[in-house]
Design a protein around this motif. Structure first.
Motif, short mmCIF file in Angstrom:
data_model
loop_
_atom_site.label_atom_id
_atom_site.label_comp_id
_atom_site.label_asym_id
_atom_site.label_seq_id
_atom_site.Cartn_x
_atom_site.Cartn_y
_atom_site.Cartn_z
N HIS A 39 -23.58 -10.58 -3.45
CA HIS A 39 -22.95 -11.38 -1.93
C HIS A 39 -24.38 -12.22 -2.26
CE1 HIS A 39 -26.93 -8.94 -0.96
NE2 HIS A 39 -26.13 -7.70 -1.07
N GLU A 40 -24.65 -12.74 -0.93
CA GLU A 40 -25.89 -13.98 -0.83
C GLU A 40 -27.29 -13.11 -1.39
OE1 GLU A 40 -25.76 -17.20 -1.36
OE2 GLU A 40 -23.23 -17.68 -0.82
N ASN A 41 -27.47 -12.69 -1.07
CA ASN A 41 -29.19 -11.90 -1.35
C ASN A 41 -28.92 -10.86 -2.67
OD1 ASN A 41 -29.29 -13.38 1.20
ND2 ASN A 41 -30.20 -11.55 2.57
N GLY A 42 -28.15 -11.22 -3.37
CA GLY A 42 -27.57 -10.04 -4.66
C GLY A 42 -28.91 -10.01 -5.52
N CYS A 83 -19.52 -12.99 -4.69
CA CYS A 83 -20.13 -14.11 -4.86
C CYS A 83 -19.67 -15.34 -5.77
CB CYS A 83 -20.70 -13.33 -3.70
SG CYS A 83 -22.54 -14.76 -3.37
#
Lengths: 283, 472
Positions: A39-42, A83
């Motif tokens: 995901h985006e903060n991954g 993502c």
């Protein structure tokens, strides 16, 4: 976004995903890896390519849920999207000459990266003796697949719940004793202590041994140097110079030490993740 | 109210640039927010009035992207900000970036006639003002020209690639920009810290602007791996620009460089900037820092690393540099900011060995004192070790910021490219490589240099590519 086409639960902690990534699939070769973000903060994590299908445009990854990112990945299902998914990275493994005899050793989730190599050798008409091992029978993956491409398959479990009761190195030692001279090459992938043990063993028999390393990485294109490993006294970047190296040249102690860099942070991330899951997520 | 004649006369005599307000050093080392706040409109107008509007404007010669500097400054002085930003953007696709990261003191401002007797006009700050004015107001997209139907691939979304992509799109070509990472910007994203170049507020919006010009952006494509340059041609691209940068960190080759706690500056900054490790555990990527940090090198990357280390919570941060303060390659403002923030400079000092504890974590560094000799081939005084001057200092984290070489992925996987020193790609003045249809610019050609030089190379190459495409 990269669609997960299929998901298979191989064992309690090992999962398989087939991901739609046509550009990667077109180029993927045994030995190479991908980097993904859930995901985006991954974080960016490297995973070896376990299989690829050019026609379907898919890449298969097999992973063990150990930390936050792999556990989070495990919560996704077929139809969900990743993502980011980039590759194929690293060098392809060079196949030994067709006359050679090869022993392939896979430990734990390391059986996944061993499989495409054995399959490639099998497809090239070579006979491979395979040894696979896991802590316990339930954690053993790809047994049928490995059997289908191996001339002989030996199974070991640490607790004796299946096959030989003990380590892959026990079986390997017997094979080396029996037909050491006929064996040209050994390919071993698994947890670092296993690869180190295999390397120490085969060194005394003087049999060429390849290992596939999986150090901590960030970019995977040689840009950051996070994955540096000492091979034959020289610093190499695992992501571009490897991930496959001559085991007898690898400084396993340094590699093991470096792989522990973020143990504390990994623990924090995992605890937070588990807590969120229990409380039903923060969303 | 327009300025009256007396005010104008006074401003023209004013010796110093109008200062730009900034965060207090004591406060700012606790956050990643941008350090300078930028001019307000009133200050910008006043500073613009300091410009003498030279007929033969030498400042323009100092600008690698040929911005008509007196013209945009005049428009600011006349409070015509909308026209000002249009003028600026005729040449510069990334003004909000350049206004922040260009070494103006070595470029436009170095040529400013006012600088001969006093401080030059603050061209960089004025550029930033106009760019921020537009970002605040909403960025205008120029009308798209008629498509030429020619397809161009740009490899790398750093300053060279973004500039070439923007210019080629404005010429009517169909441009696809490939980026290896999951996010665009290259070194602007992974290298330059948030406190110097805000990512969402500034960089992303500049990239969005480039996209709005008609550039298609494809992230997660490693050219050289996912697809080769040769395959790009097979897929119908008629010209390729390579701006893949200097992404290969150099190490010193001293003992102990692989200990835990030794980072390349690239890794240190990528973890922090691209992966937002300063927001761990909200963001997943961690970074690990001791109380005492040594950064080896004194370029912009070294200053960025040192100042980042402070913000990540280090108690003591040292720059270790083998030459003296005169030779430090960093931008003056970065050195100044680092000093204000408490970074300790150990000059004429070179590391010779890094020590680890029993678990393999860095615990100290042995350094040797240096003296300066005759100039070497770089023109800078050659540092010579002083025998017997070795000493050890305790340190828990070491960041190596001694430079980057070109990333070899593309040079190694593209057939027929003539290469130079350390896998740089050889080009002519306008960026044409030894292979027809392939152009290159930025750090992949020059070795590690500056953002604006890369942008200049992107601009020149775009013109040459346009000419080339017209012959097809």
């Amino acid at each position: 976004m990269f669609k997960i086409v299929t998901k298979k639960v191989l064992s309690e902690v090992n999962k398989l995903m087939e991901v739609e990534a046509p550009l990667v699939a077109r180029k993927a070769e045994p030995g190479q890896f991908i980097i993904l973000r859930v995901h985006e903060n991954g974080e960016r994590i490297p995973l070896t390519i376990a299989d690829s299908d050019k026609e379907k445009g898919t890449i298969t990854i097999i992973y063990q849920e150990v930390g936050k990112t792999t556990k989070e990945l495990g919560t996704l299902e077929a139809g969900d999207h990743l993502c980011d998914f980039v590759g194929p990275l690293g060098k392809a493994m060079e196949l030994p000459s067709a006359s050679g005899r090869v022993v392939a050793v896979g430990g734990g989730v390391g059986i996944a990266p061993v499989y495409p190599k054995v399959k490639a050798l099998h497809n090239a008409g070579m006979e491979v003796i395979s040894i696979i091992g896991a802590q316990t029978a339930d954690l053993l993956i790809l047994e049928d697949e490995m059997r289908a491409v191996s001339k002989e398959l030996h199974v070991c479990t640490d607790d004796g719940t299946k096959g030989h009761h003990g380590f892959v190195t026990d079986v390997l030692k017997n094979i080396l004793e029996e037909k050491g001279k006929e064996i040209d090459e050994i390919v071993a992938v698994g947890p670092l202590p296993m690869m180190q043990a295999v390397s120490n063993l085969t060194k005394s028999y003087d049999v060429k041994t390849l290992v596939s390393l999986n150090p901590i990485m960030v970019d995977g294109t040689g840009m950051c140097g996070c994955c540096r490993v000492t091979v034959g006294g020289e610093t190499k970047f695992s992501c571009v110079d490897g991930p496959v190296f001559d085991a007898h040249q690898v400084d396993f102690e340094e590699l093991t030490r470096r792989s522990h860099t973020y143990l504390e942070e990994e623990k924090i991330a995992l605890e937070n993740f588990e807590q969120e899951r229990i409380s039903g997520g923060g969303n | 109210m327009p300025l009256d004649k007396e005010q104008v006369r006074q401003l023209r005599r004013m010796k110093e640039k109008h200062p730009m307000p900034e965060q207090d050093p004591k406060e700012r080392i606790k956050n990643f927010d941008e350090v300078p706040f930028g001019y307000d409109a009133e200050t910008a107008v006043k500073e613009a009035t300091r410009c003498l509007q030279c007929k033969k404007a030498e400042c323009v010669e100092g600008c690698p992207v040929e911005v008509d500097i007196p013209a945009f400054i005049k428009l600011i002085a006349e409070k015509k900000f909308d026209e000002g930003i249009k003028k600026l953007k005729e040449k510069n696709n990334l003004p909000a970036v350049c206004g922040r990261v260009c070494p103006q003191e070595a470029q436009c401002e170095a040529f400013c006639i006012r600088g001969k007797r006093a401080e030059p006009v603050a061209i960089g700050r004025l550029e930033r003002f106009l760019a921020d004015y537009e970002l605040e107001k909403g960025v205008e997209t120029p009308p798209r020209p008629k498509s030429t139907g020619k397809r161009v691939a740009i490899v790398g979304s750093g300053p060279a690639g973004l500039t070439a992509a923007g210019d080629l799109a404005r010429m009517g070509h169909e441009v696809v920009l490939f980026e290896a990472f999951h996010a665009t910007g290259g070194v602007l994203r992974y290298g330059i810290p948030e406190f110097r170049l805000p990512k969402e507020k500034v960089l992303q919006r500049e990239v969005d602007y480039i996209a709005s010009l008609g550039v298609e952006i494809r992230t997660n494509v490693v050219v050289g791996k996912t697809i080769t340059v040769d395959e790009l041609f097979e897929e119908g691209f008629q010209a390729v620009f390579i701006g893949s940068g200097a992404g290969l960190p150099q190490f010193q080759g001293i003992p102990g460089e692989n200990l835990n706690g030794v980072y390349s500056a690239n890794e240190f900054l990528t973890r922090t900037n691209l992966m937002k490790a300063y927001l761990f555990p909200d963001w997943d990527t961690p970074i690990k820092l001791g109380k005492k940090v040594a950064v080896v090198g004194a370029g912009n990357v070294a200053m960025d690393s040192a100042r980042t280390a402070l913000r990540l919570g280090a108690e003591e941060v040292h720059i270790v540099y083998r030459r003296s303060d005169k030779e430090m390659p960093a931008r003056a403002e970065e050195i100044e900011h680092a000093k204000e923030e408490g970074v300790i400079f150990n000059l004429l000092t070179n590391p010779v060995k890094i020590f680890g504890d029993d678990d393999g974590w860095v615990k100290g560094m042995e350094c040797i004192k240096m003296e300066l000799g005759e100039p070497d081939e770089s023109g800078r005084a050659r540092p010579i070790p002083i025998e017997g001057s070795e000493y050890v200092f305790d340190v828990e984290t070491v960041v190596i910021a001694i430079g980057n070489s070109p990333n070899p992925l593309i040079p190694q996987t593209t057939s027929g490219l003539e290469l130079g020193w350390k896998n740089t790609i050889k080009t002519d003045e306008e960026g044409a490589t030894s292979r027809k249809g392939i152009f290159a610019g930025g750090d992949i050609v020059t070795g590690a240099a500056t953002v604006i030089l890369a942008m200049g190379a992107g601009k020149k190459a775009a013109r040459a590519m346009d000419r080339y495409l017209q012959t097809l």
